[in-house]
Design an enzyme around this catalytic site. Structure first.
Site, short mmCIF file in Angstrom:
data_model
loop_
_atom_site.label_atom_id
_atom_site.label_comp_id
_atom_site.label_asym_id
_atom_site.label_seq_id
_atom_site.Cartn_x
_atom_site.Cartn_y
_atom_site.Cartn_z
N HIS A 55 0.93 -1.14 -0.02
CA HIS A 55 0.02 0.03 -0.08
C HIS A 55 0.95 1.18 0.32
O HIS A 55 2.10 1.10 0.69
CB HIS A 55 -0.92 -0.17 1.29
CG HIS A 55 -1.98 0.99 1.10
ND1 HIS A 55 -1.94 2.39 1.51
CD2 HIS A 55 -3.37 0.77 0.75
CE1 HIS A 55 -3.17 2.78 1.18
NE2 HIS A 55 -3.96 1.79 0.65
N ASP A 75 -8.18 -5.32 -0.15
CA ASP A 75 -8.51 -5.76 -1.36
C ASP A 75 -8.20 -7.30 -1.31
O ASP A 75 -8.58 -8.00 -1.98
CB ASP A 75 -8.05 -5.22 -2.53
CG ASP A 75 -8.50 -3.85 -2.83
OD1 ASP A 75 -9.74 -3.73 -2.20
OD2 ASP A 75 -7.66 -2.96 -3.38
N1 CMC Z 1 4.40 -7.46 -5.14
C1 CMC Z 1 5.64 -7.26 -5.25
N2 CMC Z 1 6.25 -6.42 -4.93
C2 CMC Z 1 5.63 -4.92 -4.38
C3 CMC Z 1 4.40 -4.94 -4.19
C4 CMC Z 1 3.78 -6.44 -4.65
N3 CMC Z 1 2.37 -6.11 -4.59
N4 CMC Z 1 4.05 -3.76 -3.83
C5 CMC Z 1 5.18 -3.09 -3.92
N5 CMC Z 1 6.27 -3.89 -4.11
C6 CMC Z 1 7.76 -3.47 -4.30
C7 CMC Z 1 7.98 -2.56 -5.39
O1 CMC Z 1 8.51 -3.41 -6.37
C8 CMC Z 1 9.07 -1.83 -4.84
O2 CMC Z 1 10.33 -2.55 -4.81
P1 CMC Z 1 11.77 -1.90 -5.02
O3 CMC Z 1 11.83 -0.60 -3.97
O4 CMC Z 1 12.78 -2.66 -4.72
O5 CMC Z 1 11.66 -0.83 -6.27
C9 CMC Z 1 8.79 -1.51 -3.30
O6 CMC Z 1 8.06 -2.82 -3.15
C10 CMC Z 1 7.84 -0.06 -3.11
O7 CMC Z 1 6.83 -0.41 -4.03
P2 CMC Z 1 6.39 1.09 -4.88
O8 CMC Z 1 5.63 0.69 -6.18
O9 CMC Z 1 7.28 2.14 -4.93
O10 CMC Z 1 5.11 1.44 -3.78
P3 CMC Z 1 4.10 2.56 -3.93
O11 CMC Z 1 3.71 2.89 -2.72
O12 CMC Z 1 4.31 3.30 -4.96
O13 CMC Z 1 2.64 1.41 -4.63
C11 CMC Z 1 0.86 -0.18 -4.78
C12 CMC Z 1 1.66 0.97 -3.67
C13 CMC Z 1 -0.41 -0.37 -3.66
C14 CMC Z 1 0.47 0.55 -5.93
C15 CMC Z 1 1.82 -1.48 -4.78
O14 CMC Z 1 2.02 -1.91 -3.48
C16 CMC Z 1 0.96 -2.38 -5.65
O15 CMC Z 1 1.00 -2.33 -6.98
N6 CMC Z 1 0.27 -3.47 -4.97
C17 CMC Z 1 -0.46 -4.30 -5.85
C18 CMC Z 1 -1.78 -3.67 -6.01
C19 CMC Z 1 -2.76 -3.56 -4.79
O16 CMC Z 1 -3.00 -4.44 -3.95
N7 CMC Z 1 -3.45 -2.29 -4.80
C20 CMC Z 1 -4.44 -2.11 -3.80
C21 CMC Z 1 -4.18 -1.05 -2.77
S1 CMC Z 1 -5.33 -1.05 -1.51
C22 CMC Z 1 -6.64 -0.60 -2.18
C23 CMC Z 1 -6.59 0.89 -2.43
O17 CMC Z 1 -6.66 1.75 -1.37
O18 CMC Z 1 -6.92 1.26 -3.71
#
Ligand code: CMC
Length: 431
Positions: free
Chosen positions: A308, A366
């Site tokens: 998240h 989710d």
């Molecule tokens: N699986 C594997 N690796 C992950 C995941 C995941 N689900 N989420 C984040 N990471 C890794 C990412 O690769 C990155 O690694 P590094 O630092 O080595 O590059 C690190 O963790 C940080 O990720 P980020 O993309 O910079 O984090 P963010 O805050 O921009 O993204 C997120 C948050 C929710 C978009 C992401 O965690 C994700 O894509 N999760 C899967 C989709 C999901 O379940 N979304 C629902 C969110 S809850 C409902 C809502 O409120 O909408």
């Protein structure tokens, strides 16, 4: 705007600038950079707005490191266990818990607005049957501005309130109709004797050919899903609603914009993506392969339902949702469902894996909501519409707050331009 007693000094070359710092009720201090460009001629750079407060708000507070979510100060776990969705709607919209009389009046108002204009049925019929319900919802909610002209004057607080009531009341009807249309069943009209969640189940699952009794445990679980998704401060879809509204757009157009943003798999679309991922994994023995893919930097695959932007600790909504999932699965006797077994084992393995531990990637709301909705009999395509209908109250509360704020202005971010500098046009023969 909060009072400021503190300030920060920013030095660029020989020049220093004082920037006010505001202290919120709870949470980190906020540096005011509004005059920075005027004084120093520089912009700030914050793609994804990871460090930028876009507004003041009194509605919802999140402490992502501690895993805290408060609506108007009340913790989400207390609201989920002691309150119910329409009371939380009142709280979000008006700032305080209602008295018994206020709640009764609010519930009556919402119940009396659940039908949609009959002409809108024809509008639904213009969509292809295989349209995703979110596509239908974006269109139909946007089209509400063509049907409810008497609540589009955003300068009139009473019209703003009526538009808010209409959106909260009609969104379940629209979502259920999008579903019924996609499966070729007749639309089911709302029933005013049922509560908000039970009525939604009735509109989704009953058919004119036979009597349908809403199971109260499932209605309670449904209500809890609505409650847990009701608001989440300045997330992508809420910020989209605020940005759309900042130009003076009408409420229905703004909420349609929020629905469009929510649809993406990184936001509300994650619940559908998560269930589809669990189905793709298919059996417990394939979990290590998918965990390895999620960890592989060269593979774009991510574990859906994990991680998240704000929560770097457990998502407090997920904790309550997990309890609800256990209750529903127990009631329906589907513990041996292979998808649910994959979900349980995936959760266990990911939580023990150093990659997920180090990056603070926990199951989010989710992950569990999809499991409950699947067990209730909803197709995956309905998961995000259910998120959208739950979040509508958050969107309208934030929208109302924005319009009531005398400081609000059109949203207009700046950029770090890396394109060509000024150059002369080249005639086509010379290129
Ligand atoms: N699986 C594997 N690796 C992950 C995941 C995941 N689900 N989420 C984040 N990471 C890794 C990412 O690769 C990155 O690694 P590094 O630092 O080595 O590059 C690190 O963790 C940080 O990720 P980020 O993309 O910079 O984090 P963010 O805050 O921009 O993204 C997120 C948050 C929710 C978009 C992401 O965690 C994700 O894509 N999760 C899967 C989709 C999901 O379940 N979304 C629902 C969110 S809850 C409902 C809502 O409120 O909408």
């Amino acid at each position: 705007m909060a009072d400021t007693a503190k300030s920060a000094k920013l030095t660029i070359g020989e020049q220093s600038y004082d920037l006010p710092i505001y202290s919120p009720t709870v949470g980190p201090d906020v540096l005011d950079i509004r005059k920075l460009y005027g004084q120093a001629g520089v912009f700030t750079y914050d793609p994804g707005f990871t460090s930028t407060a876009s507004c003041d708000s009194t509605i919802t507070f999140i402490d992502g490191d501690e895993g805290i979510l408060l609506h108007r100060g009340y913790p989400i776990d207390q609201l989920a266990s002691k309150s119910h969705y329409l009371e939380v709607c009142y709280l979000l919209m008006y700032g305080e818990l209602p008295t018994a009389a206020e709640l009764e009046e609010f519930e009556n108002t919402i119940t009396r607005h659940t039908m949609i204009h009959e002409q809108m049925h024809n509008f639904f019929r213009g969509f292809r049957r295989d349209a995703h319900p979110m596509a239908t919802m974006v269109g139909v909610v946007g089209a509400m501005s063509a049907f409810y002209h008497d609540s589009t004057d955003i300068s009139d607080p009473r019209q703003r309130e009526i538009a808010s009531h209409r959106l909260i009341a009609k969104m379940p009807t629209i979502a259920a109709m999008a579903y019924k249309y996609s499966i070729g069943q007749p639309f089911v009209y709302p029933r005013n004797d049922l509560d908000y969640a039970a009525n939604f189940l009735h509109m989704c699952f009953s058919v004119p050919a036979e009597k349908y009794e809403v199971n109260p445990i499932l209605a309670r679980a449904m209500d809890r899903i609505f409650t847990l998704h009701a608001d989440h401060e300045q997330n992508a879809s809420t910020s989209t609603v605020r940005l759309a509204s900042s130009s003076g757009a009408n409420p229905f157009a703004c909420i349609a914009a929020g629905i469009a943003c929510l649809w993406g798999p990184a936001h509300g679309g994650a619940n559908q993506a998560c269930l589809e991922m669990l189905k793709e994994i298919g059996s417990v023995d394939r979990i290590p392969e998918f965990i390895a893919r999620a960890k592989d930097k060269n593979d774009p695959f991510r574990l859906m339902g994990f991680g998240h932007r704000v929560y770097k600790n457990r998502d407090p909504r997920a904790t309550v949702m997990k309890q609800s999932a256990d209750e529903v699965l127990d009631l329906l006797g589907v513990e041996n469902n292979p998808i649910l077994q994959v979900a349980k084992e995936l959760e266990k393995q990911a939580l023990e894996d150093p990659y997920f531990i180090d990056k603070k990637l926990f199951p989010n709301v989710d992950f569990y909501s999809g499991i409950i909705l699947e067990a209730m009999g909803f197709p995956t395509s309905m998961f995000t519409p259910i998120f959208a209908l739950s979040r509508t109250v958050g969107w309208v509360s934030q929208w109302k707050e924005q319009l009531a704020d005398p400081q609000h202005k059109i949203g207009r971010p700046r950029q770090l331009y890396l394109g060509s500098a000024l150059r002369d046009y080249t005639d086509i023969e010379s290129r």
